[in-house]
Design a protein around this motif. Structure first.
Motif, PDB file in Angstrom:
ATOM      1  N   ALA A 457      31.831   7.958   9.761  1.00 22.50           N
ATOM      2  CA  ALA A 457      33.013   8.767   9.469  1.00 22.50           C
ATOM      3  C   ALA A 457      33.949   8.043   8.509  1.00 22.50           C
ATOM      4  CB  ALA A 457      33.739   9.109  10.769  1.00 22.50           C
ATOM      5  N   GLY A 458      34.181   6.753   8.751  1.00 19.99           N
ATOM      6  CA  GLY A 458      35.075   5.997   7.886  1.00 19.99           C
ATOM      7  C   GLY A 458      34.569   5.901   6.465  1.00 19.99           C
ATOM      8  N   ARG A 459      33.277   5.701   6.316  1.00 18.51           N
ATOM      9  CA  ARG A 459      32.717   5.590   4.954  1.00 18.51           C
ATOM     10  C   ARG A 459      32.799   6.918   4.220  1.00 18.51           C
ATOM     11  NH1 ARG A 459      27.856   1.995   2.793  1.00 18.51           N
ATOM     12  NH2 ARG A 459      27.379   3.109   0.871  1.00 18.51           N
ATOM     13  N   LEU A 460      32.492   8.031   4.919  1.00 15.25           N
ATOM     14  CA  LEU A 460      32.571   9.331   4.273  1.00 15.25           C
ATOM     15  C   LEU A 460      34.013   9.685   3.916  1.00 15.25           C
ATOM     16  CD1 LEU A 460      29.990  11.437   6.315  1.00 15.25           C
ATOM     17  CD2 LEU A 460      29.810  10.719   3.935  1.00 15.25           C
ATOM     18  N   ILE A 461      34.949   9.351   4.786  1.00 19.40           N
ATOM     19  CA  ILE A 461      36.363   9.633   4.498  1.00 19.40           C
ATOM     20  C   ILE A 461      36.812   8.871   3.261  1.00 19.40           C
ATOM     21  CG2 ILE A 461      38.707   9.219   5.341  1.00 19.40           C
ATOM     22  CD1 ILE A 461      37.687   9.944   8.153  1.00 19.40           C
ATOM     23  N   GLU A 462      36.379   7.606   3.147  1.00 19.28           N
ATOM     24  CA  GLU A 462      36.740   6.832   1.952  1.00 19.28           C
ATOM     25  C   GLU A 462      36.148   7.470   0.697  1.00 19.28           C
ATOM     26  OE1 GLU A 462      36.742   2.206   1.348  1.00 19.28           O
ATOM     27  OE2 GLU A 462      34.776   2.966   0.787  1.00 19.28           O
ATOM     28  N   ALA A 463      34.885   7.905   0.778  1.00 18.48           N
ATOM     29  CA  ALA A 463      34.245   8.545  -0.378  1.00 18.48           C
ATOM     30  C   ALA A 463      34.944   9.850  -0.732  1.00 18.48           C
ATOM     31  CB  ALA A 463      32.768   8.784  -0.092  1.00 18.48           C
ATOM     32  N   ASP A 479      27.544  16.594   4.555  1.00 18.06           N
ATOM     33  CA  ASP A 479      26.973  15.420   5.221  1.00 18.06           C
ATOM     34  C   ASP A 479      27.723  15.106   6.509  1.00 18.06           C
ATOM     35  OD1 ASP A 479      25.232  15.250   3.111  1.00 18.06           O
ATOM     36  OD2 ASP A 479      26.327  13.650   2.077  1.00 18.06           O
ATOM     37  N   ALA A 480      29.050  15.217   6.467  1.00 22.73           N
ATOM     38  CA  ALA A 480      29.851  14.938   7.659  1.00 22.73           C
ATOM     39  C   ALA A 480      29.568  15.936   8.770  1.00 22.73           C
ATOM     40  CB  ALA A 480      31.339  14.948   7.301  1.00 22.73           C
ATOM     41  N   MET A 481      29.422  17.213   8.417  1.00 26.76           N
ATOM     42  CA  MET A 481      29.160  18.233   9.429  1.00 26.76           C
ATOM     43  C   MET A 481      27.778  18.063  10.046  1.00 26.76           C
ATOM     44  SD  MET A 481      30.805  21.687   7.807  1.00 26.76           S
ATOM     45  CE  MET A 481      32.578  21.922   7.766  1.00 26.76           C
ATOM     46  N   ILE A 482      26.778  17.819   9.193  1.00 31.31           N
ATOM     47  CA  ILE A 482      25.420  17.662   9.706  1.00 31.31           C
ATOM     48  C   ILE A 482      25.313  16.425  10.582  1.00 31.31           C
ATOM     49  CG2 ILE A 482      23.037  17.234   8.992  1.00 31.31           C
ATOM     50  CD1 ILE A 482      23.580  18.906   6.524  1.00 31.31           C
ATOM     51  N   ALA A 483      26.092  15.378  10.274  1.00 33.77           N
ATOM     52  CA  ALA A 483      26.072  14.158  11.072  1.00 33.77           C
ATOM     53  C   ALA A 483      26.999  14.240  12.280  1.00 33.77           C
ATOM     54  CB  ALA A 483      26.474  12.964  10.202  1.00 33.77           C
ATOM     55  N   THR A 489      34.857  15.549   8.903  1.00 36.87           N
ATOM     56  CA  THR A 489      34.761  16.963   8.532  1.00 36.87           C
ATOM     57  C   THR A 489      36.144  17.557   8.318  1.00 36.87           C
ATOM     58  OG1 THR A 489      32.695  17.232   9.754  1.00 36.87           O
ATOM     59  CG2 THR A 489      33.948  19.217   9.281  1.00 36.87           C
ATOM     60  N   GLU A 490      37.055  17.251   9.228  1.00 36.11           N
ATOM     61  CA  GLU A 490      38.420  17.785   9.119  1.00 36.11           C
ATOM     62  C   GLU A 490      39.097  17.292   7.853  1.00 36.11           C
ATOM     63  OE1 GLU A 490      42.593  17.684  11.699  1.00 36.11           O
ATOM     64  OE2 GLU A 490      40.710  16.984  12.591  1.00 36.11           O
ATOM     65  N   ARG A 491      38.933  15.981   7.561  1.00 35.73           N
ATOM     66  CA  ARG A 491      39.527  15.436   6.332  1.00 35.73           C
ATOM     67  C   ARG A 491      38.913  16.095   5.104  1.00 35.73           C
ATOM     68  NH1 ARG A 491      41.601  10.169   6.442  1.00 35.73           N
ATOM     69  NH2 ARG A 491      42.734   9.815   8.383  1.00 35.73           N
ATOM     70  N   LEU A 533      34.129  26.892   7.465  1.00 41.12           N
ATOM     71  CA  LEU A 533      34.028  27.452   6.122  1.00 41.12           C
ATOM     72  C   LEU A 533      34.035  28.968   6.096  1.00 41.12           C
ATOM     73  CD1 LEU A 533      31.398  25.091   4.481  1.00 41.12           C
ATOM     74  CD2 LEU A 533      33.859  25.015   4.339  1.00 41.12           C
ATOM     75  N   SER A 534      34.254  29.593   7.223  1.00 40.63           N
ATOM     76  CA  SER A 534      34.199  31.053   7.270  1.00 40.63           C
ATOM     77  C   SER A 534      35.233  31.701   6.352  1.00 40.63           C
ATOM     78  CB  SER A 534      34.416  31.535   8.712  1.00 40.63           C
ATOM     79  OG  SER A 534      35.663  31.076   9.204  1.00 40.63           O
ATOM     80  N   ALA A 535      36.344  31.019   6.121  1.00 37.65           N
ATOM     81  CA  ALA A 535      37.369  31.562   5.232  1.00 37.65           C
ATOM     82  C   ALA A 535      37.392  30.865   3.874  1.00 37.65           C
ATOM     83  CB  ALA A 535      38.747  31.434   5.886  1.00 37.65           C
ATOM     84  N   LEU A 536      37.018  29.582   3.855  1.00 35.10           N
ATOM     85  CA  LEU A 536      37.134  28.817   2.616  1.00 35.10           C
ATOM     86  C   LEU A 536      36.094  29.227   1.579  1.00 35.10           C
ATOM     87  CD1 LEU A 536      38.461  26.595   1.002  1.00 35.10           C
ATOM     88  CD2 LEU A 536      36.982  24.927   2.152  1.00 35.10           C
ATOM     89  N   MET A 537      34.844  29.408   1.977  1.00 31.07           N
ATOM     90  CA  MET A 537      33.807  29.731   1.001  1.00 31.07           C
ATOM     91  C   MET A 537      34.071  31.061   0.295  1.00 31.07           C
ATOM     92  SD  MET A 537      29.668  29.744   1.313  1.00 31.07           S
ATOM     93  CE  MET A 537      28.672  30.100  -0.143  1.00 31.07           C
ATOM     94  N   PRO A 538      34.450  32.140   1.006  1.00 30.75           N
ATOM     95  CA  PRO A 538      34.773  33.383   0.280  1.00 30.75           C
ATOM     96  C   PRO A 538      35.885  33.204  -0.747  1.00 30.75           C
ATOM     97  CG  PRO A 538      34.471  33.840   2.606  1.00 30.75           C
ATOM     98  CD  PRO A 538      34.457  32.354   2.467  1.00 30.75           C
TER      99      PRO A 538
END
Length: 741
Positions: A457-463, A479-483, A489-491, A533-538
């Protein structure tokens, strides 16, 4: 005490220092060996001599309450400290570290670290590089060459350590005051040396960096040294051994300086007998041959002679690394430096990975990995083996999550091959293979957290915080959601919303859609991902649709090709996500607008027409009419070719089934003059090369109104001569040559 103490000033990771040190210890036979290193890790020092300890390894010390706060102290076979520790264990001598504890360095505040860095930057050149100062005095261009001639590669024996001590004493005469930390280090070592001399009945050997020898030989009051240690920072630490690698030895990080060429240092250490020059050049020739280059024995002999001559011209006692490198380039690489660069990494750095004994206490991430390996019943193996996971089962989901988290940490124990291609989204196929270097990568990731989940989580947040591209950011969120990393994911979702709201770049918006669709596809197998993503992707689909007409205008060829790929991927993502009908309609309206925009790049317009045609939103007769208009004689050939490519590249089968489209293309081809046809021939070949042999035969049958090709195959070209005499050569060239064969 003076008669009992022997100081050996060495160079960290120096094979010559290591060899001379072993010789000196054999002659002295000390009852105690003291080594410059963190005093609170002394209990781990004897493990260096364990039979199953394979260098390179590193002593890892980290703060107990914050494992991300860590220090590494690497050792190689040719490190003098490593050889001293092994000698002490073999001969039963007492063994300990004497430098400031690791708790001092790890307990330092940010202000202390900044102050130390500032003091280091203000050091005079002599204290920063004493070897360089000696080299300059001796007439050498750099410290490496001087030290190699005098210590590392000097075949003659002699009072090397006494000479080094005298040289350092001269350099430190009248030096500027040391920084607080350096003064405390030397005070701590003097105290530990005095304690050892008091406790031991016999000779005591002290192995330290050459720069410290004069200070450790000084007589100073115990009270004064203790005063320097008052108020030093402290924190609770843990220490262990961790595997290291040869490439990491070449980096200037951790304990001691980075080794410029670990492979060369290993050669100097291992080649105790024989001609070092000849053996090294033999290694160079072997690596060149392994890479497919021809190297003769005569060339190796010439390289040896040239290296010896260069050393004589430069006044060096024997050929060094620089001379042999230049000789190898001239004689073995035919003077081509690029050939040397091709083998330099393998030869000079290598890919060696260390190993630690099974009884070694592990770093937090390694401990967590071992726990999870037991829980998931995944055994690390060096051989590659397949693993199929059913995400509907608890065990399959847990295994998949672990492998995805490790991938986020750049530890690719498992490589995902074809997830989702069978049994919907509930199946993943992996190829597993454990590499020893993965343990090192886990240790390096300690700065992100002490467990696999926290570190991933920390590495993905930094990226995510550093990523500027919307599409890449969406991939990181996926990647965060699948892991199964909720915090990351929230960040990531928050960052996606912010960047999507601020960007009007149609290319970036389109690039974000495929990874979002992948997340929605995984939603059924991984609870809690769809709603994010139910609202963000549209919203992003609508933004991309609004920006598309402006993004598609007046593009050059590379930009048009990139946008075309993004549009096709985005259209597939929209279909996969099964969004609300109004959103999909907005997307299709944007594609339709491209068909009537004279400024839209023709490649993009052709792609839009094909997508609408495949979605059955562009009727066959309208598609034929559009094709006829876009390929009409009055249209510039380049624009017509662009539309043709956009519509048919990857979808040439449409010509088999749609007579009106085929007729429009036929008429366009008939209207081309010889030069235009030849110029666009690579395009035609690329379009028709996607058709297999049967499809090409069916297209020929349809073109010449035949109802079966039978076994006649391409003899239909003979019929073309009667129907299309002016273009017989073109038909033959198009359907029987190159990629279309």
């Amino acid at each position: 005490m003076t008669g009992q103490i022997s100081l050996f000033g060495i160079r960290h990771h120096g094979p010559g220092s290591a060899r001379r040190l072993v010789e000196a210890l054999d002659a002295l036979k000390p009852v105690a060996v003291l080594i410059e290193g963190p005093a609170d890790a002394s209990d781990l020092l004897p493990m260096l001599a364990a039979p199953d300890m394979v260098t390179p390894v590193a002593l890892l010390a980290y703060a107990e309450d914050n494992p991300a706060n860590a220090s590494f102290f690497p050792f190689a076979d040719y490190s003098p400290e490593y050889q001293a520790a092994c000698w002490a264990v073999r001969h039963g001598a007492a063994l300990r570290f004497i430098d400031l504890p690791a708790s001092d360095r790890l307990g330092a505040s940010a202000a202390d670290i900044a102050e130390e860095s500032a003091a280091r930057s203000e050091d005079d050149p002599v204290s920063r590089d004493p070897i360089g100062a000696l080299a300059t005095a001796a007439g050498y261009d750099d410290g490496e060459s001087w030290w190699s001639d005098v210590i590392e590669e000097n075949p003659a024996t002699g009072p090397v350590f006494a000479a080094v001590a005298d040289a350092m004493t001269a350099l430190r005469t009248g030096e500027k005051p040391l920084s607080a930390r350096e003064a405390a280090r030397e005070a701590h070592m003097r105290i530990e040396i005095a304690r050892a001399a008091k406790e031991c009945d016999g000779a005591v050997a002290v192995v330290c960096g050459a720069w410290h020898v004069p200070a450790l030989a000084e007589r100073r009051s115990l009270a004064a040294d203790r005063e320097l240690l008052k108020g030093r920072p402290k924190t609770k630490i843990k220490a262990t051994w961790a595997p290291w690698t040869a490439p990491r030895l070449s980096r200037a990080s951790g304990y001691g300086a980075g080794v410029v060429a670990p492979g060369w240092c290993a050669h100097l250490w291992e080649t105790r007998e024989g001609d070092r020059t000849a053996i090294w050049l033999a290694k160079v020739s072997r690596v060149l041959r392994d890479h497919g280059h021809f190297v003769s024995t005569a060339s190796v002999i010439e390289a040896q002679r040239l290296g010896t001559a260069l050393a004589a011209l430069r006044g060096r006692p024997a050929p060094g690394f620089a001379e042999l490198r230049e000789a190898a380039i001239a004689c073995l690489c035919n003077g081509e430096r690029a050939l040397w660069n091709d083998i330099a990494a393998e030869l000079l750095v290598g890919a060696g990975v260390g190993a630690i004994p099974a009884a070694t206490p592990l770093a937090p991430l390694l401990e967590d990995l071992q726990r999870q390996q037991k829980a998931t019943r995944l055994k690390p193996e060096a051989l590659e083996r397949p693993l199929t996971l059913d995400l509907r089962s608890e065990s399959g989901l847990i295994r998949s999550t672990l492998l995805h988290r490790l991938n986020a940490l750049d530890v690719p124990w498992g490589r995902l091959t074809d997830a989702g291609r069978s049994r919907g989204t509930f199946r993943e196929n992996w190829q597993l293979r454990w590499e020893p270097e993965f343990a090192v990568r886990l240790v390096e990731n300690l700065l992100y957290g002490s467990t696999i989940a926290e570190a991933a989580a920390g590495r993905l947040i930094e990226a995510m915080g550093k990523e500027a591209e919307l599409g890449v950011l969406a991939s990181l969120v996926r990647d965060a959601m699948i892991a199964d990393l909720p915090r990351a994911t929230e960040r990531g979702i928050a960052a996606l919303e912010t960047k999507a709201a601020l960007t009007s770049d149609g290319q970036a918006l389109l690039g974000a859609l495929p990874p979002m669709a992948d997340i929605l596809r995984y939603g059924e197998a991984r609870a809690g991902t769809v709603e994010h993503l139910s609202a963000l992707m549209p919203r992003i689909v609508v933004q991309a649709a609004l920006a598309l007409p402006y993004t598609a205008r007046n593009l050059d060829a590379p930009a048009a090709a990139k946008l075309r790929a993004a549009i096709i991927a985005a259209d597939a993502a929209i279909q996969l996500a099964q969004l609300d009908g109004d959103i999909v309609t907005t997307w299709h309206d944007a594609l339709s607008a491209l068909l009537h925009d004279d400024q839209a790049t023709r490649l993009i317009a052709g792609t839009a027409a094909r997508l609408l045609y495949e979605a059955e939103l562009l009727a066959a007769d309208r598609a034929a009419e559009l094709m006829a208009r876009m390929l009409s004689p009055g249209t510039p050939v380049a624009e017509a070719a662009g539309f043709f490519e956009g519509f048919f590249d990857g979808a040439g089968q449409r010509l088999i089934h749609d007579a009106e489209l085929r007729g429009a293309v036929d008429a366009w081809l008939m209207a081309l003059d010889e030069d235009a046809f030849t110029a666009n021939l690579p395009l035609f070949r690329r379009v028709f090369s996607a058709l297999d042999r049967t499809e090409r035969r069916r297209l020929m049958d349809a073109l010449f109104a035949r109802h079966s090709g039978g076994s006649k195959g391409y003899r239909l070209v003979a019929d073309a001569a009667a129907i299309w005499p002016a273009h017989q050569s073109r038909v033959i060239e198009l359907f029987t040559s190159g990629a279309a064969r």
